[in-house]
Design a protein around this motif. Structure first.
Motif, PDB file in Angstrom:
ATOM      1  N   MET A 171      24.001 -34.310 -61.855  1.00  0.00           N
ATOM      2  CA  MET A 171      23.395 -33.096 -62.505  1.00  0.00           C
ATOM      3  C   MET A 171      21.698 -33.009 -62.148  1.00  0.00           C
ATOM      4  O   MET A 171      21.490 -31.987 -62.112  1.00  0.00           O
ATOM      5  CB  MET A 171      23.514 -33.510 -64.111  1.00  0.00           C
ATOM      6  CG  MET A 171      25.012 -33.558 -64.339  1.00  0.00           C
ATOM      7  SD  MET A 171      25.053 -34.115 -66.209  1.00  0.00           S
ATOM      8  CE  MET A 171      26.758 -33.514 -66.544  1.00  0.00           C
ATOM      9  N   PRO A 184      26.505 -21.262 -58.676  1.00  0.00           N
ATOM     10  CA  PRO A 184      27.643 -21.814 -57.909  1.00  0.00           C
ATOM     11  C   PRO A 184      28.312 -20.742 -56.716  1.00  0.00           C
ATOM     12  O   PRO A 184      28.676 -21.204 -55.777  1.00  0.00           O
ATOM     13  CB  PRO A 184      28.664 -22.254 -58.882  1.00  0.00           C
ATOM     14  CG  PRO A 184      27.810 -22.269 -60.148  1.00  0.00           C
ATOM     15  CD  PRO A 184      26.767 -21.317 -60.103  1.00  0.00           C
ATOM     16  N   ILE A 217      21.298 -30.913 -58.978  1.00  0.00           N
ATOM     17  CA  ILE A 217      21.485 -29.747 -58.861  1.00  0.00           C
ATOM     18  C   ILE A 217      20.547 -29.120 -59.932  1.00  0.00           C
ATOM     19  O   ILE A 217      19.951 -27.920 -59.477  1.00  0.00           O
ATOM     20  CB  ILE A 217      22.745 -29.415 -59.753  1.00  0.00           C
ATOM     21  CG1 ILE A 217      24.192 -30.158 -58.894  1.00  0.00           C
ATOM     22  CG2 ILE A 217      23.311 -27.940 -60.120  1.00  0.00           C
ATOM     23  CD1 ILE A 217      24.218 -29.471 -57.692  1.00  0.00           C
ATOM     24  N   TRP A 243      25.634 -23.316 -66.074  1.00  0.00           N
ATOM     25  CA  TRP A 243      24.751 -22.991 -64.854  1.00  0.00           C
ATOM     26  C   TRP A 243      25.259 -21.577 -64.666  1.00  0.00           C
ATOM     27  O   TRP A 243      24.632 -20.597 -64.242  1.00  0.00           O
ATOM     28  CB  TRP A 243      24.893 -24.022 -63.865  1.00  0.00           C
ATOM     29  CG  TRP A 243      24.296 -23.610 -62.727  1.00  0.00           C
ATOM     30  CD1 TRP A 243      23.493 -22.553 -62.388  1.00  0.00           C
ATOM     31  CD2 TRP A 243      24.685 -24.073 -61.353  1.00  0.00           C
ATOM     32  NE1 TRP A 243      23.075 -22.671 -60.987  1.00  0.00           N
ATOM     33  CE2 TRP A 243      23.936 -23.653 -60.273  1.00  0.00           C
ATOM     34  CE3 TRP A 243      25.507 -25.089 -61.063  1.00  0.00           C
ATOM     35  CZ2 TRP A 243      23.924 -23.758 -58.997  1.00  0.00           C
ATOM     36  CZ3 TRP A 243      25.750 -25.379 -59.649  1.00  0.00           C
ATOM     37  CH2 TRP A 243      24.809 -24.694 -58.751  1.00  0.00           C
ATOM     38  N   TRP A 244      26.568 -21.539 -64.562  1.00  0.00           N
ATOM     39  CA  TRP A 244      27.381 -20.220 -64.049  1.00  0.00           C
ATOM     40  C   TRP A 244      27.077 -19.024 -64.793  1.00  0.00           C
ATOM     41  O   TRP A 244      26.802 -18.047 -64.306  1.00  0.00           O
ATOM     42  CB  TRP A 244      28.704 -20.443 -63.934  1.00  0.00           C
ATOM     43  CG  TRP A 244      29.273 -19.588 -63.050  1.00  0.00           C
ATOM     44  CD1 TRP A 244      28.870 -19.171 -61.695  1.00  0.00           C
ATOM     45  CD2 TRP A 244      30.898 -19.031 -63.092  1.00  0.00           C
ATOM     46  NE1 TRP A 244      29.755 -18.197 -61.166  1.00  0.00           N
ATOM     47  CE2 TRP A 244      31.084 -18.174 -62.148  1.00  0.00           C
ATOM     48  CE3 TRP A 244      31.703 -19.110 -64.063  1.00  0.00           C
ATOM     49  CZ2 TRP A 244      32.364 -17.469 -61.965  1.00  0.00           C
ATOM     50  CZ3 TRP A 244      32.937 -18.856 -63.928  1.00  0.00           C
ATOM     51  CH2 TRP A 244      33.071 -17.642 -62.565  1.00  0.00           C
ATOM     52  N   LEU A 277      27.442 -31.143 -56.061  1.00  0.00           N
ATOM     53  CA  LEU A 277      28.276 -30.175 -56.604  1.00  0.00           C
ATOM     54  C   LEU A 277      29.862 -30.407 -56.456  1.00  0.00           C
ATOM     55  O   LEU A 277      30.551 -30.182 -57.417  1.00  0.00           O
ATOM     56  CB  LEU A 277      28.079 -28.884 -56.046  1.00  0.00           C
ATOM     57  CG  LEU A 277      28.372 -27.644 -56.626  1.00  0.00           C
ATOM     58  CD1 LEU A 277      28.492 -27.559 -58.323  1.00  0.00           C
ATOM     59  CD2 LEU A 277      28.011 -26.231 -56.128  1.00  0.00           C
ATOM     60  N   LEU A 329      28.062 -27.335 -65.588  1.00  0.00           N
ATOM     61  CA  LEU A 329      28.307 -26.327 -64.580  1.00  0.00           C
ATOM     62  C   LEU A 329      28.794 -25.234 -65.287  1.00  0.00           C
ATOM     63  O   LEU A 329      28.250 -23.984 -64.509  1.00  0.00           O
ATOM     64  CB  LEU A 329      29.730 -26.879 -63.862  1.00  0.00           C
ATOM     65  CG  LEU A 329      29.584 -28.198 -63.061  1.00  0.00           C
ATOM     66  CD1 LEU A 329      30.785 -28.568 -62.396  1.00  0.00           C
ATOM     67  CD2 LEU A 329      28.620 -27.976 -61.952  1.00  0.00           C
ATOM     68  N   LEU A 377      30.698 -33.138 -58.938  1.00  0.00           N
ATOM     69  CA  LEU A 377      30.679 -32.637 -60.497  1.00  0.00           C
ATOM     70  C   LEU A 377      31.812 -31.689 -60.426  1.00  0.00           C
ATOM     71  O   LEU A 377      32.494 -31.970 -61.630  1.00  0.00           O
ATOM     72  CB  LEU A 377      29.370 -31.684 -60.663  1.00  0.00           C
ATOM     73  CG  LEU A 377      28.210 -32.838 -60.677  1.00  0.00           C
ATOM     74  CD1 LEU A 377      26.960 -31.752 -60.837  1.00  0.00           C
ATOM     75  CD2 LEU A 377      28.284 -33.985 -61.723  1.00  0.00           C
ATOM     76  N   ILE A 378      32.173 -30.974 -59.716  1.00  0.00           N
ATOM     77  CA  ILE A 378      33.390 -30.385 -59.819  1.00  0.00           C
ATOM     78  C   ILE A 378      34.767 -31.158 -59.932  1.00  0.00           C
ATOM     79  O   ILE A 378      35.588 -30.798 -60.813  1.00  0.00           O
ATOM     80  CB  ILE A 378      33.646 -28.933 -58.814  1.00  0.00           C
ATOM     81  CG1 ILE A 378      32.554 -27.732 -59.098  1.00  0.00           C
ATOM     82  CG2 ILE A 378      35.021 -28.621 -58.641  1.00  0.00           C
ATOM     83  CD1 ILE A 378      32.480 -27.112 -57.849  1.00  0.00           C
ATOM     84  N   TYR A 420      31.958 -21.292 -54.731  1.00  0.00           N
ATOM     85  CA  TYR A 420      32.471 -21.847 -55.613  1.00  0.00           C
ATOM     86  C   TYR A 420      32.985 -21.083 -56.778  1.00  0.00           C
ATOM     87  O   TYR A 420      33.176 -21.463 -57.721  1.00  0.00           O
ATOM     88  CB  TYR A 420      31.890 -23.163 -56.096  1.00  0.00           C
ATOM     89  CG  TYR A 420      31.625 -24.313 -55.332  1.00  0.00           C
ATOM     90  CD1 TYR A 420      32.683 -25.217 -55.050  1.00  0.00           C
ATOM     91  CD2 TYR A 420      30.477 -24.303 -54.562  1.00  0.00           C
ATOM     92  CE1 TYR A 420      32.486 -26.376 -54.319  1.00  0.00           C
ATOM     93  CE2 TYR A 420      30.328 -25.601 -53.757  1.00  0.00           C
ATOM     94  CZ  TYR A 420      31.270 -26.406 -53.707  1.00  0.00           C
ATOM     95  OH  TYR A 420      31.240 -27.495 -52.864  1.00  0.00           O
ATOM     96  N   MET A 430      34.757 -22.356 -60.302  1.00  0.00           N
ATOM     97  CA  MET A 430      34.298 -22.499 -61.502  1.00  0.00           C
ATOM     98  C   MET A 430      35.307 -21.429 -62.369  1.00  0.00           C
ATOM     99  O   MET A 430      35.349 -21.722 -63.586  1.00  0.00           O
ATOM    100  CB  MET A 430      32.808 -21.342 -61.316  1.00  0.00           C
ATOM    101  CG  MET A 430      31.897 -22.315 -60.557  1.00  0.00           C
ATOM    102  SD  MET A 430      31.516 -24.088 -61.321  1.00  0.00           S
ATOM    103  CE  MET A 430      30.800 -23.337 -62.836  1.00  0.00           C
TER     104      MET A 430
END
Length: 99
Positions: free
Chosen positions: A64, A80, A67, A39-40, A15, A36, A18-19, A85, A89
């Motif tokens: 990915m 997240p 996750i 997902w959020w 994660l 991301l 990826l961020i 996070y 996000m």
């Protein structure tokens, strides 16, 4: 949710990477941000087209997948925010979805 699940080093490391990618400004960054943000909150920030995987390098796709596997193995929803996070996000929303 137990602390062990949320403290999973492999998931947290994926994660984090990826961020970091999503914060940059490349075609891969846009695809990672799509992943991301879907997902959020996919209903609000857009969904992740599976074909976006074709446009990322293998290590990014592997993160990915880490996750994806993680969120798929637990009942209920894990977002997240569970990893603290929320601010990261929100920054991605500002970067990639602001008008």
């Amino acid at each position: 949710m137990t602390v062990e699940i949320l403290a999973d080093r492999e998931v947290r490391a994926a994660l984090d990477r990826l961020i970091d990618v999503a914060r940059s400004d490349t075609g891969q960054s846009a695809r990672v941000a799509n992943f991301l943000l879907a997902w959020w909150n996919g209903d609000e920030w857009g969904h992740f087209p599976i074909s976006d995987l074709f446009g990322v390098d293998r290590p990014i796709a592997a993160d990915m997948a880490t996750i994806f596997a993680f969120i798929g193995q637990y009942p209920g929803a894990i977002y997240p925010n569970a990893f603290d996070y929320r601010d990261a996000m929100a920054d991605l929303v500002e970067q990639w979805r602001a008008p």
